[in-house]
Design a protein around this motif. Sequence first.
Motif, PDB file in Angstrom:
ATOM      1  N   TYR A  21     -17.206  -2.298   8.613  1.00 40.34           N
ATOM      2  CA  TYR A  21     -15.750  -2.368   8.697  1.00 40.34           C
ATOM      3  C   TYR A  21     -15.203  -3.446   7.761  1.00 40.34           C
ATOM      4  N   THR A  22     -15.940  -4.524   7.601  1.00 46.52           N
ATOM      5  CA  THR A  22     -15.542  -5.583   6.674  1.00 46.52           C
ATOM      6  C   THR A  22     -15.412  -5.036   5.254  1.00 46.52           C
ATOM      7  N   LYS A  23     -16.352  -4.188   4.853  1.00 42.46           N
ATOM      8  CA  LYS A  23     -16.300  -3.583   3.512  1.00 42.46           C
ATOM      9  C   LYS A  23     -15.073  -2.682   3.372  1.00 42.46           C
ATOM     10  N   MET A  24     -14.751  -1.942   4.435  1.00 39.01           N
ATOM     11  CA  MET A  24     -13.567  -1.072   4.387  1.00 39.01           C
ATOM     12  C   MET A  24     -12.290  -1.897   4.260  1.00 39.01           C
ATOM     13  N   LEU A  25     -12.241  -3.019   4.961  1.00 39.33           N
ATOM     14  CA  LEU A  25     -11.067  -3.887   4.863  1.00 39.33           C
ATOM     15  C   LEU A  25     -10.920  -4.450   3.461  1.00 39.33           C
ATOM     16  N   GLU A  26     -12.022  -4.805   2.836  1.00 43.74           N
ATOM     17  CA  GLU A  26     -11.966  -5.336   1.473  1.00 43.74           C
ATOM     18  C   GLU A  26     -11.522  -4.267   0.487  1.00 43.74           C
ATOM     19  N   ASP A  27     -12.045  -3.048   0.653  1.00 42.03           N
ATOM     20  CA  ASP A  27     -11.638  -1.946  -0.218  1.00 42.03           C
ATOM     21  C   ASP A  27     -10.185  -1.563   0.033  1.00 42.03           C
ATOM     22  N   GLY A  28      -9.703  -1.803   1.251  1.00 37.26           N
ATOM     23  CA  GLY A  28      -8.321  -1.479   1.581  1.00 37.26           C
ATOM     24  C   GLY A  28      -7.313  -2.248   0.756  1.00 37.26           C
ATOM     25  N   ARG A  29      -7.688  -3.430   0.259  1.00 38.85           N
ATOM     26  CA  ARG A  29      -6.778  -4.207  -0.576  1.00 38.85           C
ATOM     27  C   ARG A  29      -6.372  -3.417  -1.819  1.00 38.85           C
ATOM     28  N   ASN A  30      -7.345  -2.767  -2.464  1.00 41.54           N
ATOM     29  CA  ASN A  30      -7.050  -1.981  -3.665  1.00 41.54           C
ATOM     30  C   ASN A  30      -6.274  -0.712  -3.328  1.00 41.54           C
ATOM     31  N   ARG A  31      -6.594  -0.091  -2.210  1.00 39.32           N
ATOM     32  CA  ARG A  31      -5.899   1.144  -1.832  1.00 39.32           C
ATOM     33  C   ARG A  31      -4.438   0.872  -1.488  1.00 39.32           C
ATOM     34  N   LEU A  32      -4.176  -0.272  -0.870  1.00 39.11           N
ATOM     35  CA  LEU A  32      -2.788  -0.637  -0.573  1.00 39.11           C
ATOM     36  C   LEU A  32      -2.027  -0.960  -1.848  1.00 39.11           C
ATOM     37  N   ALA A  33      -2.700  -1.617  -2.791  1.00 41.81           N
ATOM     38  CA  ALA A  33      -2.052  -1.943  -4.071  1.00 41.81           C
ATOM     39  C   ALA A  33      -1.646  -0.674  -4.802  1.00 41.81           C
ATOM     40  N   ARG A  34      -2.489   0.369  -4.737  1.00 39.75           N
ATOM     41  CA  ARG A  34      -2.149   1.638  -5.383  1.00 39.75           C
ATOM     42  C   ARG A  34      -1.062   2.377  -4.612  1.00 39.75           C
ATOM     43  N   SER A  35      -1.028   2.187  -3.304  1.00 36.00           N
ATOM     44  CA  SER A  35      -0.096   2.942  -2.463  1.00 36.00           C
ATOM     45  C   SER A  35       1.355   2.515  -2.645  1.00 36.00           C
ATOM     46  N   LYS A  36       1.573   1.219  -2.878  1.00 34.98           N
ATOM     47  CA  LYS A  36       2.955   0.727  -2.874  1.00 34.98           C
ATOM     48  C   LYS A  36       3.795   1.349  -3.985  1.00 34.98           C
ATOM     49  N   TYR A  37       3.151   1.749  -5.076  1.00 29.05           N
ATOM     50  CA  TYR A  37       3.917   2.351  -6.165  1.00 29.05           C
ATOM     51  C   TYR A  37       4.371   3.774  -5.830  1.00 29.05           C
ATOM     52  N   LEU A  38       3.661   4.419  -4.887  1.00 30.30           N
ATOM     53  CA  LEU A  38       4.064   5.768  -4.490  1.00 30.30           C
ATOM     54  C   LEU A  38       5.390   5.757  -3.730  1.00 30.30           C
ATOM     55  N   ILE A  39       5.736   4.607  -3.136  1.00 32.09           N
ATOM     56  CA  ILE A  39       7.016   4.514  -2.422  1.00 32.09           C
ATOM     57  C   ILE A  39       8.183   4.693  -3.382  1.00 32.09           C
ATOM     58  N   LEU A  40       7.983   4.299  -4.638  1.00 31.08           N
ATOM     59  CA  LEU A  40       9.072   4.368  -5.617  1.00 31.08           C
ATOM     60  C   LEU A  40       9.505   5.807  -5.905  1.00 31.08           C
ATOM     61  N   ILE A  41       8.596   6.771  -5.720  1.00 26.61           N
ATOM     62  CA  ILE A  41       8.925   8.168  -6.044  1.00 26.61           C
ATOM     63  C   ILE A  41      10.008   8.705  -5.106  1.00 26.61           C
ATOM     64  N   PRO A  42       9.794   8.727  -3.775  1.00 26.35           N
ATOM     65  CA  PRO A  42      10.877   9.225  -2.898  1.00 26.35           C
ATOM     66  C   PRO A  42      12.089   8.314  -2.909  1.00 26.35           C
ATOM     67  N   LEU A  43      11.887   6.999  -3.122  1.00 31.43           N
ATOM     68  CA  LEU A  43      13.023   6.079  -3.166  1.00 31.43           C
ATOM     69  C   LEU A  43      13.929   6.403  -4.348  1.00 31.43           C
ATOM     70  N   ALA A  44      13.321   6.658  -5.521  1.00 32.94           N
ATOM     71  CA  ALA A  44      14.112   7.015  -6.703  1.00 32.94           C
ATOM     72  C   ALA A  44      14.823   8.352  -6.506  1.00 32.94           C
ATOM     73  N   MET A  45      14.115   9.311  -5.909  1.00 33.00           N
ATOM     74  CA  MET A  45      14.721  10.618  -5.653  1.00 33.00           C
ATOM     75  C   MET A  45      15.885  10.494  -4.674  1.00 33.00           C
ATOM     76  N   PHE A  46      15.718   9.628  -3.652  1.00 27.56           N
ATOM     77  CA  PHE A  46      16.793   9.420  -2.681  1.00 27.56           C
ATOM     78  C   PHE A  46      18.012   8.780  -3.341  1.00 27.56           C
ATOM     79  N   LEU A  47      17.785   7.777  -4.181  1.00 24.34           N
ATOM     80  CA  LEU A  47      18.907   7.107  -4.851  1.00 24.34           C
ATOM     81  C   LEU A  47      19.661   8.071  -5.764  1.00 24.34           C
TER      82      LEU A  47
END
Length: 366
Positions: A21-47
Amino acid sequence: MYDKDEFVERIENQIRVEEEYTKMLEDGRNRLARSKYLILIPLAMFLIAAAAFGLSSNNPGQILILWIEGSFYLYMFYFFLMMIPSIGSDAKINIFDKKFRVYVMEFLRLANILRTVRRNPLTLVEFFWNAFLINTKPLVKGFTILYLIDLVCAVVMKLFDIIDWMMFFLLVVQIGVILLFYSRVTAAKPGTPGFFVGKPLPDADIFDVRNLKAWLYVGIFCIFTCLIIVGAMFFPGMTLGQFLRDISLVPGQYPLLLALILITQGLILRYFQGVESRKLMNTLNEHHLSVLKEDLLPRVSRSEPEDLPGLKREFLLFIMNKLMVQEFFYRFPAYTLMPNLLLALDPVAQEILTETGEEKSLKDML
């Protein structure tokens, strides 16, 4: 019941699970970093959609109304979305330690299960309560952001007379109760009393005159806390219904805008849940490993046969809450604590819990 050597082996296996589980938590840092940019897609479409709607409509205030509507829908249904299992994930941690049919067969031994629950009612309630607190804490930041935006929307709508004073007051009170509830969740420490009472309960009898003031305070504080919980968890649906009636908006009247709002809000909430839950579970996982390696395993290694039942119960209760990961196609991971009550269906676990019993009182949980 298993012997000492098998007990040691079980603890060592649990240590390996926690390290994975420790390894998954460490790998989660990179997955979250990639995820935050996906928020911009629906946000831009909404605006873009909101700007087009505002320019073409004589009532741009509907955008603010839809934002508040979306946040209440999300609040009511997000916990159900959290139950959706991981999709397209390589996470190997499952809630089921055995084949499901084995659990079904054990469930048929209902008498033994009921006896186990009857001997350990407060312990099992405590597991659900602690899991609820731990899994709710990562939602605080996301919901706080959304409802502070709601508060701004409500103020703007009142300034432009889109809503009357009564509806403005209802929205402000409902938002305030929700934020107050999450402030209590933030302050609460799972595994320790204090969420309901705020200060230690007196040990003497409730009818002791010296403690009457303290118990009166406790009663008032419990009632106040329960009102916050009820107001935050059960009244938002009523508030939303009144809101939609007052502003004469039919749900789904603007499906594209509402869908973009729900997707944007949902991804914002999911991202902050992932970030905060990763921090929380990392701390919890480090604590688990520390207890297993430095405390429980050494004590079991040097224990006598008469010490094993108590140590087995301690270990069983320790692993009753299972660390889990939930994500969608390697994006937006969220880390949760799942009460592994299926473990109580295991005959060995039933024997340990039933024979050792619990020494708890309701006062210890408040």
